[in-house]
Design a protein around this motif. Structure first.
Motif, PDB file in Angstrom:
ATOM      1  N   ALA A   1      24.683   5.936   7.186  1.00  0.00           N
ATOM      2  CA  ALA A   1      25.414   6.838   6.296  1.00  0.00           C
ATOM      3  C   ALA A   1      24.484   7.387   5.218  1.00  0.00           C
ATOM      4  CB  ALA A   1      26.589   6.101   5.654  1.00  0.00           C
ATOM      5  N   GLU A   2      24.791   8.607   4.752  1.00  0.00           N
ATOM      6  CA  GLU A   2      23.936   9.249   3.757  1.00  0.00           C
ATOM      7  C   GLU A   2      24.110   8.601   2.375  1.00  0.00           C
ATOM      8  OE1 GLU A   2      24.902  13.345   3.844  1.00  0.00           O
ATOM      9  OE2 GLU A   2      24.203  13.669   5.899  1.00  0.00           O
ATOM     10  N   GLN A   3      25.319   8.181   2.055  1.00  0.00           N
ATOM     11  CA  GLN A   3      25.562   7.580   0.750  1.00  0.00           C
ATOM     12  C   GLN A   3      25.229   6.088   0.788  1.00  0.00           C
ATOM     13  OE1 GLN A   3      27.685   9.471   2.323  1.00  0.00           O
ATOM     14  NE2 GLN A   3      27.864  11.316   1.046  1.00  0.00           N
ATOM     15  N   ALA A   4      24.911   5.521  -0.383  1.00  0.00           N
ATOM     16  CA  ALA A   4      24.633   4.094  -0.483  1.00  0.00           C
ATOM     17  C   ALA A   4      25.918   3.316  -0.253  1.00  0.00           C
ATOM     18  CB  ALA A   4      24.048   3.764  -1.862  1.00  0.00           C
ATOM     19  N   ALA A   5      25.782   2.149   0.374  1.00  0.00           N
ATOM     20  CA  ALA A   5      26.961   1.360   0.727  1.00  0.00           C
ATOM     21  C   ALA A   5      27.741   0.941  -0.513  1.00  0.00           C
ATOM     22  CB  ALA A   5      26.551   0.128   1.528  1.00  0.00           C
TER      23      ALA A   5
ATOM     24  N   THR B   1      27.625  -0.134  13.902  1.00  0.00           N
ATOM     25  CA  THR B   1      26.945   0.980  13.222  1.00  0.00           C
ATOM     26  C   THR B   1      27.917   1.669  12.279  1.00  0.00           C
ATOM     27  OG1 THR B   1      27.513   2.592  14.952  1.00  0.00           O
ATOM     28  CG2 THR B   1      25.464   1.383  15.214  1.00  0.00           C
ATOM     29  N   VAL B   2      27.319   2.221  11.194  1.00  0.00           N
ATOM     30  CA  VAL B   2      28.087   3.016  10.231  1.00  0.00           C
ATOM     31  C   VAL B   2      27.403   4.370  10.092  1.00  0.00           C
ATOM     32  CG1 VAL B   2      28.842   3.228   7.844  1.00  0.00           C
ATOM     33  CG2 VAL B   2      28.956   1.025   8.980  1.00  0.00           C
ATOM     34  N   ASP B   3      28.183   5.426  10.233  1.00  0.00           N
ATOM     35  CA  ASP B   3      27.678   6.791  10.108  1.00  0.00           C
ATOM     36  C   ASP B   3      28.701   7.605   9.329  1.00  0.00           C
ATOM     37  OD1 ASP B   3      26.081   8.993  10.377  1.00  0.00           O
ATOM     38  OD2 ASP B   3      25.818   8.771  12.545  1.00  0.00           O
ATOM     39  N   ASN B   4      28.368   8.829   8.995  1.00  0.00           N
ATOM     40  CA  ASN B   4      29.345   9.673   8.293  1.00  0.00           C
ATOM     41  C   ASN B   4      29.044  11.147   8.540  1.00  0.00           C
ATOM     42  OD1 ASN B   4      26.966   9.569   6.301  1.00  0.00           O
ATOM     43  ND2 ASN B   4      28.336  11.036   5.312  1.00  0.00           N
ATOM     44  N   ASN B   5      30.096  11.954   8.343  1.00  0.00           N
ATOM     45  CA  ASN B   5      29.917  13.394   8.258  1.00  0.00           C
ATOM     46  C   ASN B   5      30.386  13.821   6.873  1.00  0.00           C
ATOM     47  OD1 ASN B   5      32.730  13.447   8.383  1.00  0.00           O
ATOM     48  ND2 ASN B   5      32.736  13.777  10.603  1.00  0.00           N
TER      49      ASN B   5
ATOM     50  N   ILE C   1      32.412   6.809   9.760  1.00  0.00           N
ATOM     51  CA  ILE C   1      32.621   6.431  11.157  1.00  0.00           C
ATOM     52  C   ILE C   1      32.003   5.058  11.403  1.00  0.00           C
ATOM     53  CG2 ILE C   1      32.270   7.112  13.555  1.00  0.00           C
ATOM     54  CD1 ILE C   1      31.816   9.991  12.436  1.00  0.00           C
ATOM     55  N   ILE C   2      32.824   4.107  11.833  1.00  0.00           N
ATOM     56  CA  ILE C   2      32.384   2.733  12.102  1.00  0.00           C
ATOM     57  C   ILE C   2      32.571   2.465  13.588  1.00  0.00           C
ATOM     58  CG2 ILE C   2      32.714   0.308  11.552  1.00  0.00           C
ATOM     59  CD1 ILE C   2      34.071   1.385   8.912  1.00  0.00           C
ATOM     60  N   THR C   3      31.465   2.084  14.276  1.00  0.00           N
ATOM     61  CA  THR C   3      31.508   1.893  15.729  1.00  0.00           C
ATOM     62  C   THR C   3      31.099   0.468  16.072  1.00  0.00           C
ATOM     63  OG1 THR C   3      30.892   4.203  16.029  1.00  0.00           O
ATOM     64  CG2 THR C   3      30.708   2.772  17.948  1.00  0.00           C
ATOM     65  N   ILE C   4      31.905  -0.207  16.885  1.00  0.00           N
ATOM     66  CA  ILE C   4      31.621  -1.566  17.360  1.00  0.00           C
ATOM     67  C   ILE C   4      31.508  -1.503  18.876  1.00  0.00           C
ATOM     68  CG2 ILE C   4      32.438  -3.944  17.547  1.00  0.00           C
ATOM     69  CD1 ILE C   4      33.867  -1.785  14.833  1.00  0.00           C
ATOM     70  N   THR C   5      30.346  -1.864  19.405  1.00  0.00           N
ATOM     71  CA  THR C   5      30.105  -1.783  20.848  1.00  0.00           C
ATOM     72  C   THR C   5      29.608  -3.138  21.353  1.00  0.00           C
ATOM     73  OG1 THR C   5      29.459   0.530  20.560  1.00  0.00           O
ATOM     74  CG2 THR C   5      28.940  -0.495  22.672  1.00  0.00           C
ATOM     75  N   ASP C   6      30.150  -3.602  22.482  1.00  0.00           N
ATOM     76  CA  ASP C   6      29.665  -4.830  23.107  1.00  0.00           C
ATOM     77  C   ASP C   6      29.458  -4.583  24.599  1.00  0.00           C
ATOM     78  OD1 ASP C   6      31.999  -6.018  24.842  1.00  0.00           O
ATOM     79  OD2 ASP C   6      32.943  -5.376  22.977  1.00  0.00           O
ATOM     80  N   ASN C   7      28.700  -5.451  25.224  1.00  0.00           N
ATOM     81  CA  ASN C   7      28.454  -5.326  26.672  1.00  0.00           C
ATOM     82  C   ASN C   7      29.189  -6.412  27.443  1.00  0.00           C
ATOM     83  OD1 ASN C   7      26.958  -7.516  25.860  1.00  0.00           O
ATOM     84  ND2 ASN C   7      25.209  -7.088  27.194  1.00  0.00           N
TER      85      ASN C   7
END
Length: 683
Positions: A548-552, A587-591, A596-602
């Motif tokens: 993310a662009e902003q600080a947590a 992962t944490v991202d933003n627009n 946007i918070i994404t949790i992925t596992d295999n």
């Protein structure tokens, strides 16, 4: 349990003499004649293929003609007019199509959709200044709210319709008497209901209106049965059945059979009752009347319970409860819950009996609450006042005409002006009082909605705390610590204790706020995954990526929203892998507007998880996901534009292994939310 039949009004958009004649005769003709009317309309439509006002009139007439016998086909005819309605010169025909579509949808118990079309018709007729059809729309909207058990709104709309019909001197005002009587009979106010039915019968006899006369007889019979005057009520029902068959009203025929079945059940004629209720159920299935079908199921379950046929009692009782829940019929859910509670009590299942009894109390209080009764009393007083006001105005007009014939016209005219001034002053005063009362009611309603929202938020956050700090997780962590101590590995045990203490502290501190900074929630998630990795002997790897662009520490998120997804990924996906090759990515991202918070596992994916997990674990997983969806719904209820979302993907369907969950939240910075303090990360 019985439901009375109400009247639907035909829009007055049919201007041709031949169509007017057909519709006037429609309710008094026998079945064969009504079929002839339908055939005549079909022939006229065939001879007039072009999509214009003439065809719209014919299609609307045909749609209304068959709404009691074939509402699904009636919908198709009304929709055909709507499809070419933008090209019509007379917009009254388009609004008439909205009305007839609503009538057919109401026959099919699609009440919410019918309400939408009635409101469109109402706005259209109001724009045209068509008072008659405006009143008809109000009446039908009132009928919808009656079916939905929203009695104050039902009575209010019907009173508005009656007010307009009386104002323009239209005979359809007597239909409103029937509809208002239905509401009072639903509320067990039999005296008030009988008062309106008597008025409707008297007017219908003067007008020789067979349909209203049939309705009045049927509803009078229903009132008698409600008061346990069963033999007398059944005699009236026989008369109503003959009249309903004459006018080919299948909906009322089905309800008559249903009410007769219930009456015979009260008399102990169980075989006769079951036969009549089964016939009613079959008729309601054929015409798609789901609400009456629900009541038939409810009564069948009651009869089977009384006769000791418990499996059938449970079957029909459960079907009635589920149908009532699907259609949002509160009184049906109430009675079905009561019957199911009695069934489980008799079969010795105390937990289920208590559950359904609590449901019964909840629905009973919802229907009979004092607020509804007070609001209906207020509306009734308002309606009586409006009628008196209309009578007063008519008397004033008559006095004015008489005064013109008197020699002392000037003096009396002055007196009349003074009286008129007093009237307007009083009217302005009354309007001012009404406005104050309405503002007070709106304020109370907003306050109640705010308290309800706060309660939902508190309950959701409590569920989230329970999800993160569930006893099973705590027990396993403590067992792991004990294991390291027994294996003489105090260093690892100490690390576990420190991480578990930090996690517990973060969870408890975060739970005191509705929003926390992302770095605090991020730290709690890391501690949780670290503990789970140690517990499972590092059978999986994990990574936390922040883009993310902003600080947590400057971003705010709802606490305890993401952890259930991490738990599901580890326990229902990765743990079932045979090798130590599990991977968990957060992962944490933003627009510009979203976080946007994404949790992925295999892991093994959603579709295969049910093969490995116990039913209790699957239930726990579904509760966790349901809790996330509930909190997302609460967030969206507080957001006007920038809404949150939650998506869950089974990557097996895309040729990959594992599961992917995506939570999208509004981008909220520290200082944009009341009561949030900027706090630093706890390590």
């Amino acid at each position: 349990m019985k439901k009375n039949l109400t009247h639907r009004h035909l829009p007055n958009q049919f201007t041709l003499f031949s169509l007017i004649g057909l519709l006037i005769l429609l309710f008094t003709l026998p079945i064969s004649a009504q079929i002839a009317v339908q055939d005549s309309l079909l022939q006229l439509i065939k001879e007039h293929p072009q999509n214009d006002d003439r065809k719209a009139e014919l299609l609307n007439a045909l749609s209304f003609n068959i709404h009691n016998t074939d509402p699904k086909q009636g919908l198709a005819y009304a929709q055909e007019v709507i499809d070419f309605g933008s090209s019509l010169k007379e917009k009254r025909n388009l609004y008439g199509a909205y009305m007839t579509k609503g009538i057919n949808l109401m026959q099919l118990a699609a009440y919410e959709e019918a309400l939408s079309y009635y409101n469109q018709a109402l706005k259209g007729f109001q724009a045209l200044g068509d008072r008659e059809n405006e009143a008809s729309a109000f009446s039908n909207i009132g009928v919808i709210y009656k079916h939905l058990n929203v009695y104050p709104k039902a009575l209010s709309n019907m009173q508005e319709a009656a007010h307009i019909f009386n104002e323009i001197g239209h005979p359809n005002g007597l239909y409103i008497y029937v509809n208002m009587a239905v509401i009072y009979s639903e509320l067990k106010n039999f005296n008030k209901a009988l008062e309106y039915y008597t008025a409707a019968r008297q007017l219908s006899q003067k007008r020789n209106d067979r349909k209203i006369e049939a309705y009045s007889v049927f509803n009078t019979a229903t009132l008698l049965i409600d008061q346990n005057k069963l033999e007398e009520g059944l005699a009236y029902m026989d008369t109503a059945l003959v009249a309903s068959n004459e006018i080919n009203d299948k909906l009322m025929v089905a309800r008559i059979y249903g009410n007769m079945g219930e009456a015979h059940g009260k008399l102990g004629n169980n075989a006769k009752s079951i036969s009549l209720l089964t016939t009613a159920l079959s008729l309601n299935d054929s015409i798609g009347n789901r609400k009456s079908r629900t009541l038939n199921l409810l009564n069948l379950g009651d009869i089977y319970f009384k006769t000791g046929k418990l499996p059938l009692a449970y079957k029909y009782g459960l079907m009635a409860y589920q149908e009532g829940k699907l259609l949002d019929i509160i009184d049906a859910q109430r009675d079905a819950a009561h019957n199911l509670s009695a069934y489980f009590e008799r079969t010795g299942n105390a937990d289920s009996a208590l559950f359904y009894y609590k449901q019964y109390i909840l629905f009973r209080d919802s229907i009979d609450n004092e607020q509804n009764r007070q609001q209906i009393t207020r509306l009734e007083m308002q309606y009586d006042f409006d009628l008196k006001e209309q009578d007063y105005l008519k008397e004033q007009e008559l006095s004015k005409l008489q005064l013109k014939q008197i020699w002392l016209y000037g003096l009396i005219l002055v007196a009349f002006i003074i009286l008129l001034a007093i009237y307007f002053i009083q009217r302005a005063r009354i309007r001012s009082i009404r406005l104050k009362n309405e503002l007070k009611e709106k304020e109370l309603l907003q306050r109640a909605e705010s308290l309800l929202m706060e309660q939902r938020i508190s309950e959701s956050e409590l569920k989230a705390i329970r999800s993160q700090m569930n006893p099973h997780f705590i027990f396993n962590v403590l067992n792991s610590i004990e294991s390291y101590i027994l294996d003489n590995d105090p260093k690892t045990a100490s690390i576990l204790v420190q991480k578990f203490a930090t996690l517990s502290r973060l969870i408890l501190e975060n739970s005191t706020q509705s929003m926390v900074t992302l770095d605090r929630e991020w730290s709690a998630l890391q501690r949780y995954v670290e503990l789970e990795a140690i517990r499972f002997n590092h059978r999986f790897s994990y990574s936390f990526t922040y883009r993310a662009e902003q600080a947590a520490r400057t971003l705010l998120v709802p606490p305890m929203l993401i952890q259930p997804l991490l738990e599901n990924a580890i326990h229902h996906g990765i743990r079932h892998l045979t090798d130590y090759d599990g991977e968990l990515q957060i992962t944490v991202d933003n627009n510009q507007e979203k976080l946007i918070i994404t949790i992925t596992d295999n892991g093994i994916g959603l579709s295969r998880a049910s093969l490995f997990a116990k039913p209790s674990l699957l239930k726990q997983q579904s509760i966790g996901i349901a809790g996330i969806k509930e909190r997302i719904a609460i967030i969206n209820a507080r957001q006007k534009d920038n809404r949150a979302s939650f998506e869950l993907f089974d990557l097996y369907e895309y040729g990959e292994n594992g599961t992917k969950a995506v939570i999208t939240l509004p981008l909220v910075l520290v200082g944009q939310e009341d009561g949030i303090q900027d706090v630093n990360l706890i390590s």
